[in-house]
Design a protein around this motif. Sequence first.
Motif, short mmCIF file in Angstrom:
data_model
loop_
_atom_site.label_atom_id
_atom_site.label_comp_id
_atom_site.label_asym_id
_atom_site.label_seq_id
_atom_site.Cartn_x
_atom_site.Cartn_y
_atom_site.Cartn_z
N ALA A 151 -67.26 -5.75 -11.23
CA ALA A 151 -67.83 -6.60 -10.00
C ALA A 151 -67.34 -7.84 -9.97
O ALA A 151 -67.02 -8.12 -8.72
CB ALA A 151 -69.41 -6.40 -10.61
N VAL A 152 -67.71 -8.66 -11.20
CA VAL A 152 -66.33 -10.26 -9.79
C VAL A 152 -65.10 -9.98 -10.06
O VAL A 152 -64.89 -10.19 -8.31
CB VAL A 152 -66.56 -10.86 -11.97
CG1 VAL A 152 -65.41 -11.86 -11.41
CG2 VAL A 152 -67.93 -10.38 -11.95
N MET A 153 -64.06 -8.70 -10.62
CA MET A 153 -62.96 -9.03 -9.29
C MET A 153 -63.66 -7.91 -8.10
O MET A 153 -62.09 -8.71 -7.27
CB MET A 153 -62.08 -7.59 -10.89
CG MET A 153 -61.93 -8.64 -11.76
SD MET A 153 -60.86 -10.23 -11.55
CE MET A 153 -59.41 -9.74 -10.67
N LYS A 154 -63.90 -6.96 -7.63
CA LYS A 154 -64.09 -6.48 -7.07
C LYS A 154 -64.84 -7.65 -5.79
O LYS A 154 -64.26 -7.60 -4.64
CB LYS A 154 -65.05 -5.46 -7.37
CG LYS A 154 -65.34 -4.02 -7.13
CD LYS A 154 -65.88 -2.72 -7.66
CE LYS A 154 -66.01 -1.49 -7.98
NZ LYS A 154 -67.38 -1.48 -8.39
N VAL A 155 -65.74 -8.43 -6.08
CA VAL A 155 -66.09 -9.79 -5.17
C VAL A 155 -64.93 -10.06 -4.85
O VAL A 155 -64.86 -10.83 -3.17
CB VAL A 155 -67.44 -9.83 -6.19
CG1 VAL A 155 -67.70 -11.38 -4.59
CG2 VAL A 155 -68.67 -9.52 -5.68
N LEU A 174 -56.77 -13.47 -0.60
CA LEU A 174 -55.66 -13.06 0.55
C LEU A 174 -54.37 -12.45 -0.93
O LEU A 174 -54.23 -11.73 -0.67
CB LEU A 174 -55.01 -14.26 1.32
CG LEU A 174 -56.34 -14.57 2.94
CD1 LEU A 174 -55.16 -15.47 3.41
CD2 LEU A 174 -56.26 -12.87 3.65
N THR A 175 -54.08 -12.65 -1.92
CA THR A 175 -53.22 -12.79 -2.63
C THR A 175 -53.96 -12.85 -3.97
O THR A 175 -55.23 -13.37 -4.35
CB THR A 175 -52.98 -14.55 -2.84
OG1 THR A 175 -53.12 -15.46 -3.72
CG2 THR A 175 -52.03 -14.71 -1.19
N SER A 176 -53.17 -12.30 -5.01
CA SER A 176 -53.94 -11.93 -6.16
C SER A 176 -53.89 -13.32 -7.40
O SER A 176 -54.88 -13.22 -8.02
CB SER A 176 -52.88 -11.19 -7.10
OG SER A 176 -51.48 -11.40 -7.21
N GLU A 177 -53.11 -14.63 -7.09
CA GLU A 177 -53.99 -15.60 -7.41
C GLU A 177 -55.01 -16.16 -6.95
O GLU A 177 -55.52 -16.70 -8.06
CB GLU A 177 -52.14 -16.87 -7.19
CG GLU A 177 -51.47 -16.31 -8.00
CD GLU A 177 -50.62 -15.80 -6.34
OE1 GLU A 177 -50.60 -14.81 -5.68
OE2 GLU A 177 -49.40 -14.85 -6.85
N GLU A 178 -54.93 -15.27 -5.70
CA GLU A 178 -56.27 -16.78 -5.42
C GLU A 178 -57.95 -15.29 -5.87
O GLU A 178 -58.61 -16.55 -6.06
CB GLU A 178 -56.45 -16.61 -3.42
CG GLU A 178 -55.66 -17.48 -2.75
CD GLU A 178 -56.48 -17.68 -1.93
OE1 GLU A 178 -56.58 -16.22 -1.07
OE2 GLU A 178 -55.55 -18.43 -1.24
N CYS A 179 -57.61 -14.30 -6.13
CA CYS A 179 -58.43 -13.53 -6.31
C CYS A 179 -58.25 -14.14 -7.69
O CYS A 179 -59.96 -14.14 -8.62
CB CYS A 179 -57.65 -12.29 -6.72
SG CYS A 179 -59.07 -11.18 -7.16
N GLN A 180 -57.98 -14.18 -8.73
CA GLN A 180 -57.99 -14.44 -10.19
C GLN A 180 -58.98 -15.81 -10.48
O GLN A 180 -60.07 -16.44 -11.16
CB GLN A 180 -56.71 -14.66 -10.88
CG GLN A 180 -55.77 -13.47 -11.01
CD GLN A 180 -56.24 -12.19 -12.47
OE1 GLN A 180 -57.84 -13.51 -13.22
NE2 GLN A 180 -56.38 -11.56 -11.71
#
Length: 173
Positions: free
Chosen positions: A20-24, A30-36
């Motif tokens: 759920a954390v990763m989905k949110v 926008l990017t995988s770095e920002e997602c992390q």
Amino acid sequence: MLDDDQKSLFMAWLQEHSSAVMKVARAYTLTSEECQDLAQEILLQAWQSLAKFERKSAPATWFYRVALQTAMNWQRKDKPRRSLQKPLLEVQIISDSNFGIQQVQQQEVVDQLYKAISQLPKGDAALVLLYLDEMSYREMSEVLGISESNVGVKLNRAKKALNDLMKGTNDEH
């Protein structure tokens, strides 16, 4: 709650709710770095908020509420910088031995879906994420602090907007 109790509870919840954390995080970046980065911020906020958990709602509801509030605040605070910065290229290396054509196509649809979700207003994006996680209207209303009937109305509007965005995305390709 003792520190050891908090730590073990947090680790158990993290194991249950990390997707759920990763989905949110993915829906609000926008990017995988920002997602992390956002995922780390969500986990930090969840850890810091754990002592305030009053057990009035289910752990999943509480965890989602923390994740969504953190993502919305992060997006609002980070918007000026992000409005000037768009990813030049998202590169994903796909090994032919690991992915078949069907899996690549499915990943493209998922990527399009998250791109479309990120274009929705933040409240609609939150509803769609909860819906995709198969939460009931009651659970969604608890997470978002709105009535169940309001969840239904807003979710129908969000689905229509998402559908329009997905059609627009598919038309571009």
